[in-house]
Design a protein around this motif. Structure first.
Motif, PDB file in Angstrom:
ATOM      1  N   THR A  57       0.836  -1.206   0.000  1.00  0.00           N
ATOM      2  CA  THR A  57       0.000   0.000   0.000  1.00  0.00           C
ATOM      3  C   THR A  57       0.868   1.252   0.000  1.00  0.00           C
ATOM      4  OG1 THR A  57      -0.142  -0.024   2.413  1.00  0.00           O
ATOM      5  CG2 THR A  57      -1.899  -1.141   1.207  1.00  0.00           C
ATOM      6  N   SER A  58       0.272   2.321  -0.447  1.00  0.00           N
ATOM      7  CA  SER A  58       0.945   3.612  -0.440  1.00  0.00           C
ATOM      8  C   SER A  58      -0.102   4.698  -0.267  1.00  0.00           C
ATOM      9  CB  SER A  58       1.715   3.824  -1.744  1.00  0.00           C
ATOM     10  OG  SER A  58       2.413   5.061  -1.722  1.00  0.00           O
ATOM     11  N   TYR A  59       0.294   5.803   0.395  1.00  0.00           N
ATOM     12  CA  TYR A  59      -0.653   6.849   0.723  1.00  0.00           C
ATOM     13  C   TYR A  59      -0.115   8.235   0.394  1.00  0.00           C
ATOM     14  CZ  TYR A  59      -2.872   3.164   3.463  1.00  0.00           C
ATOM     15  OH  TYR A  59      -3.490   1.997   3.844  1.00  0.00           O
ATOM     16  N   LEU A  60      -1.034   9.124   0.096  1.00  0.00           N
ATOM     17  CA  LEU A  60      -0.727  10.538   0.009  1.00  0.00           C
ATOM     18  C   LEU A  60      -0.230  10.978   1.384  1.00  0.00           C
ATOM     19  CD1 LEU A  60      -1.109  13.159  -1.766  1.00  0.00           C
ATOM     20  CD2 LEU A  60      -3.349  13.370  -0.663  1.00  0.00           C
ATOM     21  N   GLU A  61       0.800  11.777   1.399  1.00  0.00           N
ATOM     22  CA  GLU A  61       1.411  12.153   2.665  1.00  0.00           C
ATOM     23  C   GLU A  61       0.409  12.747   3.647  1.00  0.00           C
ATOM     24  OE1 GLU A  61       4.533  11.445   3.423  1.00  0.00           O
ATOM     25  OE2 GLU A  61       4.303  12.284   5.442  1.00  0.00           O
ATOM     26  N   SER A  62      -0.505  13.547   3.151  1.00  0.00           N
ATOM     27  CA  SER A  62      -1.434  14.246   4.044  1.00  0.00           C
ATOM     28  C   SER A  62      -2.488  13.337   4.671  1.00  0.00           C
ATOM     29  CB  SER A  62      -2.124  15.393   3.305  1.00  0.00           C
ATOM     30  OG  SER A  62      -2.902  14.893   2.230  1.00  0.00           O
ATOM     31  N   VAL A  63      -2.600  12.093   4.196  1.00  0.00           N
ATOM     32  CA  VAL A  63      -3.595  11.178   4.770  1.00  0.00           C
ATOM     33  C   VAL A  63      -2.958  10.004   5.506  1.00  0.00           C
ATOM     34  CG1 VAL A  63      -5.176  11.786   2.896  1.00  0.00           C
ATOM     35  CG2 VAL A  63      -3.932   9.617   2.789  1.00  0.00           C
ATOM     36  N   LYS A  64      -1.638   9.926   5.468  1.00  0.00           N
ATOM     37  CA  LYS A  64      -0.961   8.840   6.184  1.00  0.00           C
ATOM     38  C   LYS A  64      -1.363   8.864   7.649  1.00  0.00           C
ATOM     39  CE  LYS A  64       3.229   8.110   3.450  1.00  0.00           C
ATOM     40  NZ  LYS A  64       4.701   8.268   3.404  1.00  0.00           N
ATOM     41  N   ASP A  65      -1.518   7.700   8.206  1.00  0.00           N
ATOM     42  CA  ASP A  65      -1.884   7.519   9.611  1.00  0.00           C
ATOM     43  C   ASP A  65      -3.337   7.892   9.908  1.00  0.00           C
ATOM     44  OD1 ASP A  65       1.337   8.856  10.467  1.00  0.00           O
ATOM     45  OD2 ASP A  65       0.760   6.754  10.221  1.00  0.00           O
ATOM     46  N   ARG A  66      -4.086   8.319   8.879  1.00  0.00           N
ATOM     47  CA  ARG A  66      -5.516   8.590   9.063  1.00  0.00           C
ATOM     48  C   ARG A  66      -6.382   7.707   8.165  1.00  0.00           C
ATOM     49  NH1 ARG A  66      -7.689  13.291   7.668  1.00  0.00           N
ATOM     50  NH2 ARG A  66      -6.123  13.815   6.074  1.00  0.00           N
TER      51      ARG A  66
END
Length: 113
Positions: A57-66
């Motif tokens: 998986t990979s996430y946009l930085e601003s949504v990581k951990d959310r």
């Protein structure tokens, strides 16, 4: 052509959660990558999260951990669990599958007090 149907959007207050679903009309086991994108008013479409065939998986930085992306192959469905939502998360969220190159119709998420 694969049909993708998103659901789960709505209006929530900051700090609340939503879970988006994207169900495909055929098996997702062959997809190399499945993604969630979003398009906010006046902004370019951006990739929010993706999951590969092997589960990476990979996430946009601003949504990581959310936000958390995950899938249920038996249901041909991917999900986007969105916690601690912020007003800047307001957008239409789209599901994308590759291959084949397929898009859903979008589901609207509004975060506002």
């Amino acid at each position: 052509q694969v049909q993708l149907v998103e659901s789960g959007g709505g209006l929530v207050q900051p700090g609340e959660s939503l879970r988006l679903s994207c169900t495909a009309s055929q098996s997702i086991s062959g997809a190399t990558i499945m993604s969630w994108y979003r398009k906010a008013p006046g902004k370019e479409r951006e990739s929010v999260a993706f999951i590969t065939r092997n589960g990476a998986t990979s996430y946009l930085e601003s949504v990581k951990d959310r936000f958390t992306i995950y899938r249920d192959g038996a249901k041909n469905t991917i999900y986007l669990q969105m916690d601690s939502l912020k007003p800047e998360d307001t957008a239409v969220y789209y599901c994308h599958m590759l291959p084949p190159d397929s898009w859903g119709q979008g589901t609207r998420v509004t975060v506002s007090s």
